[in-house]
Write an enzyme that holds these catalytic residues in place. Structure first.
Site, PDB file in Angstrom:
ATOM      1  N   HIS A  29     -69.801  -6.268  86.856  1.00 47.40           N
ATOM      2  CA  HIS A  29     -70.129  -5.357  85.740  1.00 47.40           C
ATOM      3  C   HIS A  29     -70.254  -6.125  84.424  1.00 47.40           C
ATOM      4  O   HIS A  29     -69.449  -6.992  84.114  1.00 47.40           O
ATOM      5  CB  HIS A  29     -69.170  -4.173  85.641  1.00 47.40           C
ATOM      6  CG  HIS A  29     -67.733  -4.478  85.365  1.00 47.40           C
ATOM      7  ND1 HIS A  29     -67.240  -4.645  84.091  1.00 47.40           N
ATOM      8  CD2 HIS A  29     -66.667  -4.629  86.180  1.00 47.40           C
ATOM      9  CE1 HIS A  29     -65.936  -4.880  84.143  1.00 47.40           C
ATOM     10  NE2 HIS A  29     -65.568  -4.896  85.405  1.00 47.40           N
ATOM     11  N   GLU A  64     -68.446   0.027  83.847  1.00 41.04           N
ATOM     12  CA  GLU A  64     -67.433   0.120  84.914  1.00 41.04           C
ATOM     13  C   GLU A  64     -66.095   0.539  84.330  1.00 41.04           C
ATOM     14  O   GLU A  64     -65.374   1.350  84.907  1.00 41.04           O
ATOM     15  CB  GLU A  64     -67.288  -1.232  85.625  1.00 41.04           C
ATOM     16  CG  GLU A  64     -66.409  -1.172  86.881  1.00 41.04           C
ATOM     17  CD  GLU A  64     -64.920  -1.292  86.621  1.00 41.04           C
ATOM     18  OE1 GLU A  64     -64.148  -0.895  87.514  1.00 41.04           O
ATOM     19  OE2 GLU A  64     -64.506  -1.750  85.542  1.00 41.04           O
ATOM     20  N   GLU A  65     -65.776  -0.026  83.167  1.00 43.16           N
ATOM     21  CA  GLU A  65     -64.407   0.113  82.671  1.00 43.16           C
ATOM     22  C   GLU A  65     -63.985   1.523  82.326  1.00 43.16           C
ATOM     23  O   GLU A  65     -62.859   1.909  82.609  1.00 43.16           O
ATOM     24  CB  GLU A  65     -64.189  -0.806  81.460  1.00 43.16           C
ATOM     25  CG  GLU A  65     -64.264  -2.296  81.786  1.00 43.16           C
ATOM     26  CD  GLU A  65     -63.146  -2.777  82.715  1.00 43.16           C
ATOM     27  OE1 GLU A  65     -62.331  -1.967  83.169  1.00 43.16           O
ATOM     28  OE2 GLU A  65     -63.100  -3.997  82.974  1.00 43.16           O
TER      29      GLU A  65
END
Ligand SMILES: [Zn+2]
Length: 459
Positions: free
Chosen positions: A276, A322-323
């Site tokens: 990512h 993603e985070e």
């Protein structure tokens, strides 16, 4: 990193028999020469590490919604084109947009002491003047429940020592709503970290929709959590002032980074490799996860340089967000809904590009057995392990569609020292280990894209 345990198959792993070593109909030796060339090329220099450093030094951290993320994506696409990768493009994804703002925490009584803190991603802010309240330290959800109304009007601190990421992270994710349910006014968290030098670790949290009140949530350093816990054990009463100007803004446009090496015979069939491109808004997101994106990118660049063009397409993907949402992984699945059946394998690195042991795969015993036949090609760099694992977050939407997935299995000893902190910078990565990760990506991507048969799908 945001891996979730998947229990697709629980049968014991198929034992690998040493001879004859065959990948389906072809002996794995068919691929030995190409694999050796890829490994040699990866290990020759520090190109991948240099690129991680350049990307993360130049743009810094890359939280979803930030200009830095979009500039880093532009740069990556431009460099991929310059490398001669094919069909280089940004695929649109709408992403969550949380901004931290200024923030602080201070112990007021029994003595004044600034607390090293980081607000948790997704948290609301405090009122303008902050929240000043007594602190109650709890060690689990059960412990919180036992306190009942005693936490009303107070700040709850979860002091839960790190065991495993999955087990400890639940307090970061759900602690605020659990505390709010019992009337707490804010939630503090002992950072989810296996080691600390007074370094707070951020990460995502979410509010339970059944709990009406949204309270601010922040991580404090392990040392300060332990300090407050000791004070409580002595019967001292503590007061903390928490100030957070965090805001959740409307979703923002971003992109998944996509680049390919088109297959020479079956270009519609795709092996996806990547990581990512976004990160938390601290440090430089070098380990988590510029390393994953760059290692996959470098694997394909080396194939291109060496004139190795496999039967199927290899696609590098740098997922966005993603985070704090996995909106990139979900958008990728939606964008490719029509051809998800043509995805034959997806391999992601999101545990740091540390020394690789091999891969951890999610799928049937027969899929693992097939990957185990490829693994000996990586014995010379000590990366021939194939274990049953869990899906990385970005490839999970593909897993749900039946695509065989795997993640790089690396030495995670130091991962949770730096994870989501200001210390996630390229100096934490060893160029040799990064090169080994490139080799793992390259060998699996090449062989799975080249071999006549495909891995068994999950459904
Ligand atoms: Zn990550």
């Amino acid at each position: 990193m945001h891996a979730r345990i998947r229990l697709l198959a629980v049968a014991t792993a198929v034992a690998f028999t040493s001879a004859p070593v065959r990948a389906g109909a072809q002996s794995v030796e068919t691929y030995r020469a190409a694999a050796d060339r890829l490994i040699d090329a990866a290990m020759r220099d520090s190109a991948a590490w240099n690129r991680i450093a350049e990307l993360t030094d130049t743009f810094g951290h890359r939280l979803s919604g930030s200009a830095a993320l979009e500039r880093a994506i532009d740069w990556t696409l431009e460099r991929m084109r310059a490398d001669g990768l094919e069909n280089v493009r940004g695929e649109r994804a709408m992403v969550r947009h949380w901004v931290r703002g200024t923030e602080s925490a201070e112990l007021i009584t029994p003595r004044r002491k600034p607390l090293a803190m980081l607000g948790l991603g997704g948290s609301v802010g405090t009122p303008a003047g902050g929240i000043t309240a007594p602190v109650v330290v709890v060690t689990s959800f059960d412990d919180l429940a036992k306190r009942g109304a005693a936490v009303k009007g107070k700040i709850v601190l979860f002091d839960v020592p790190f065991t495993q990421y999955e087990a400890t992270r639940v307090y970061r994710t759900g602690g605020a709503s659990a505390a709010a349910k019992q009337g707490a006014v804010a939630m503090l968290l002992r950072s989810v970290a296996s080691f600390s030098i007074n370094s707070p670790h951020t990460g995502s949290m979410r509010y339970d929709s059944t709990v009406a009140t949204r309270i601010p949530a922040a991580a404090i350093a392990v040392e300060d959590a332990m300090l407050l816990h000791r004070m409580q054990d002595r019967g001292q009463s503590m007061t903390v002032k928490l100030v957070m100007n965090a805001q959740n803004l409307p979703n923002a446009p971003s992109r998944n980074v996509v680049a390919e090496l088109r297959g020479r015979e079956k270009p519609d069939e795709v092996v996806v490799i990547g990581g990512h491109i976004d990160s938390w808004d601290v440090g430089q997101g070098a380990m988590d996860d510029a390393g994953g994106v760059v290692a996959a990118w470098e694997a394909v660049r080396l194939m291109k340089t060496l004139g190795l063009r496999p039967r199927r397409t290899i696609r590098v993907v740098g997922w966005t967000n993603e985070e704090n949402g996995v909106d990139g992984g979900k958008a990728y699945r939606a964008t490719h809904a029509a051809d998800v059946d043509k995805h034959v394998f997806a391999l992601e690195s999101d545990n740091g590009v540390f020394r690789p042991y091999g891969i951890k795969a999610v799928g049937s015993d027969s899929m693992l057995a097939m990957l185990r036949r490829i693994a000996p090609l990586l014995s010379r760099i000590g990366a021939d392990s194939v274990t049953r694992g869990e899906s990385e977050a970005d490839v999970e939407p593909l897993l749900d569609a039946g695509v065989p997935v795997a993640g790089l299995n690396v030495d995670e000893t130091r991962y949770f020292w730096y994870h989501h902190t200001n210390a996630d910078t390229p100096d934490k990565l060893d160029p040799r280990d990064v090169a080994r990760c490139v080799a793992v990506f390259a060998v699996y991507a090449y062989v799975v894209a080249e071999m006549p048969e495909v891995l068994p799908r999950n459904r």
